[in-house]
Design an enzyme around this catalytic site. Structure first.
Site, PDB file in Angstrom:
ATOM      1  N   GLY A 248       7.724   6.994  34.812  1.00 40.31           N
ATOM      2  CA  GLY A 248       8.971   7.728  34.684  1.00 40.31           C
ATOM      3  C   GLY A 248       9.491   7.970  33.289  1.00 40.31           C
ATOM      4  CB  CYS A 361       5.175  39.217  46.449  1.00 45.01           C
ATOM      5  SG  CYS A 361       4.075  40.525  45.949  1.00 45.01           S
ATOM      6  CE1 TYR A 390       3.367  14.319  38.851  1.00 46.97           C
ATOM      7  CE2 TYR A 390       4.459  14.287  36.730  1.00 46.97           C
ATOM      8  CZ  TYR A 390       3.950  13.622  37.817  1.00 46.97           C
ATOM      9  OH  TYR A 390       4.020  12.250  37.853  1.00 46.97           O
TER      10      TYR A 390
HETATM   11  C1  LIG Z   1       5.138   9.817  40.171  1.00 45.47           C
HETATM   12  C2  LIG Z   1       4.959   8.367  40.057  1.00 45.47           C
HETATM   13  C3  LIG Z   1       4.622   7.785  38.835  1.00 45.47           C
HETATM   14  C4  LIG Z   1       4.511   8.570  37.565  1.00 45.47           C
HETATM   15  O1  LIG Z   1       5.709   9.136  37.181  1.00 45.47           O
HETATM   16  P1  LIG Z   1       5.809   9.880  35.752  1.00 45.47           P
HETATM   17  O2  LIG Z   1       7.185  10.411  35.732  1.00 45.47           O
HETATM   18  O3  LIG Z   1       4.777  10.959  35.753  1.00 45.47           O
HETATM   19  O4  LIG Z   1       5.543   8.853  34.706  1.00 45.47           O
HETATM   20  C5  LIG Z   1       4.395   6.430  38.800  1.00 45.47           C
HETATM   21  N1  LIG Z   1       4.492   5.678  39.915  1.00 45.47           N
HETATM   22  C6  LIG Z   1       4.810   6.205  41.118  1.00 45.47           C
HETATM   23  C7  LIG Z   1       4.887   5.335  42.304  1.00 45.47           C
HETATM   24  C8  LIG Z   1       5.060   7.555  41.225  1.00 45.47           C
HETATM   25  O5  LIG Z   1       5.393   8.068  42.415  1.00 45.47           O
END
Ligand SMILES: *Cc1c(COP(=O)(O)O)cnc(C)c1O
Length: 431
Positions: A248, A361, A390
């Site tokens: 995250g 479209c 992503y």
């Molecule tokens: C999506 C996710 C991540 C990675 O999140 P980032 O924002 O890309 O770092 C890590 N762990 C879990 C469980 C996730 O769902």
């Protein structure tokens, strides 16, 4: 520039890791995903070193491969000595095909099928991240039938609100993921997990959200999780040896975003967690982090060709490109902001404001509203920065548009890692 691996050469062209993006567009065609391999490796090392240095104790990094999943990237992650997360049998299959060692794979998912469970157990996946009781029950049965003791960690929700976009906010009490600590359900699930004969509980997992710049939610998470580990020890006599604190960490997409200091943030989380552990007399567990975006996002640039430019008199202007929401659905899904560069014209005055839109479209097929670029004309190249996470992994064939190739750029040159999808690829499954 937004990141240190982006630059402008003497011809005024955008470069990624020193490679001229206009030359690569000429060589491979557009739309084109470029990924800077050296940058990905540097980010792996940055995260891994910080985890080893500040937490010690065998602590390490798992690459959250849902951010960008294809064979070459699993090989890079393996070579850098990281583990990886997969969230489906498809990602697991891709990782194994690439030769990724099964014991360093963590298998996530809140709705694993019996086939997922069987494939994971039979492949020798190192650790399941179990989400709920239904999964535990089926995982225990599957492991028992094969005579193995399956290692797992349990996903719990610490009740943290990261105040980011709702769809990527996953650590709140009311979430489809995991079991809530606050309601007592995490404790109940832990007790049940410990009772299964064919399962070996190593510890716990949490993930509070994505694109988080503020260290506070991570510190709060550390506090709640260590408190939970101590509570589990006190109530159930089980001392967790592994704590996975999720991913995250935010990444800079536009000039107004901050630049998160990964080393300093991990340092502060570690210090905080160690203090909390010693206050509770709890041994510091092995800690894992799961960055996805933080490893790959800024490694990526997507290069497009402008097909048409129009100005609606009295309203606004549009530059329509040869890609769009099929290769980058993030504006459509989350209103994500992006930076658009005039790849072949970087020194010109960016005095033209337009929406950069795709070819689908669909009016919502927007890559970047109100982009500021030099007045483009049909045939010019536009590069959208920070598309390494992503984008490819969320790409679709809407409007039967084939997906772009991925070209890796490194100090050794450029090479194709995923070829361009053909029309025949798209109809191959149709009977
Ligand atoms: C999506 C996710 C991540 C990675 O999140 P980032 O924002 O890309 O770092 C890590 N762990 C879990 C469980 C996730 O769902």
């Amino acid at each position: 520039m937004l990141h240190e691996n982006y630059s402008v050469n003497a011809a005024g062209h955008l470069c990624l890791n020193g490679a001229d993006t206009t030359v690569l567009a000429e060589k491979y065609g557009t739309p084109l995903y470029l990924l800077d391999e050296d940058y990905i490796r540097a980010r792996c090392r940055l995260y891994k070193r910080a985890m080893e240095k500040y937490f010690g104790n065998g602590s390490s990094v798992l690459y959250a491969s849902k951010a960008n999943s294809f064979k070459k990237i699993y090989r890079i992650i393996d070579e850098e000595g990281l583990g990886t997360d997969v969230v489906s049998s498809g990602e697991l299959y891709t990782a194994l095909e690439a030769g990724f060692p099964a014991e360093r794979i963590f298998f996530h998912g809140n709705a694993k099928t019996d086939e997922d469970i069987r494939f994971g157990v039979e492949s020798g996946v190192g650790c399941f991240v179990a989400d709920n009781y239904d999964e535990l029950r089926r995982l225990d049965k599957c492991a028992g039938e094969r005579g193995v003791k399956q290692k797992l960690i349990l996903r719990v929700t610490p009740g943290i609100d990261t105040h980011t976009f709702e769809a990527v906010n996953t650590g709140k009490v009311d979430s489809k993921f995991g079991a809530a600590i606050e309601t007592g359900q995490a404790m109940e699930l832990t007790e049940k997990a410990l009772a299964f004969k064919n399962l070996e509980l190593l510890g716990f997992h949490c993930h509070v959200g994505s694109q988080v710049f503020d260290p506070k939610p991570f510190l709060d998470t550390a506090e709640i999780m260590i408190g939970y580990l101590a509570a589990v020890r006190d109530s159930l006599g089980f001392t967790a040896q592994l704590l996975d604190i999720g991913g995250g960490f935010g990444v800079r997409y536009v000039e107004s975003d901050p630049q998160l200091d990964v080393d300093a943030t991990i340092h502060s989380i570690a210090e905080y967690m160690k203090a909390k552990c010693s206050a509770l007399g709890f041994p510091l567990p092995k800690v894992l982090m799961e960055p996805g975006r933080g490893i790959v996002a800024a490694a990526g640039v997507t290069v497009y060709t402008v097909e048409s430019v129009k100005t609606i008199t009295g309203f606004k202007s549009y530059a329509a490109i040869d890609g769009g929401m099929t290769d980058n659905p993030r504006y459509a899904l989350y209103r994500s902001q992006y930076t658009v560069y005039p790849a072949g014209n970087m020194n010109a005055n960016p005095d033209f404001v337009c929406d950069v839109v795709g070819r689908c479209c669909e009016s919502g097929d927007i890559i970047c509203p109100n982009a500021r670029i030099p007045m483009p004309k049909s045939g010019d190249l536009l590069a959208v920065a920070v598309t390494g996470a992503y984008n490819f992994s969320m790409a679709s064939n809407y409007n039967s548009i084939p997906r772009p190739p991925i070209v890796m750029v490194s100090g050794y040159g450029d090479h194709l890692a995923v070829r361009r999808e053909s029309f025949a690829d798209m109809t191959a499954r149709q009977l």
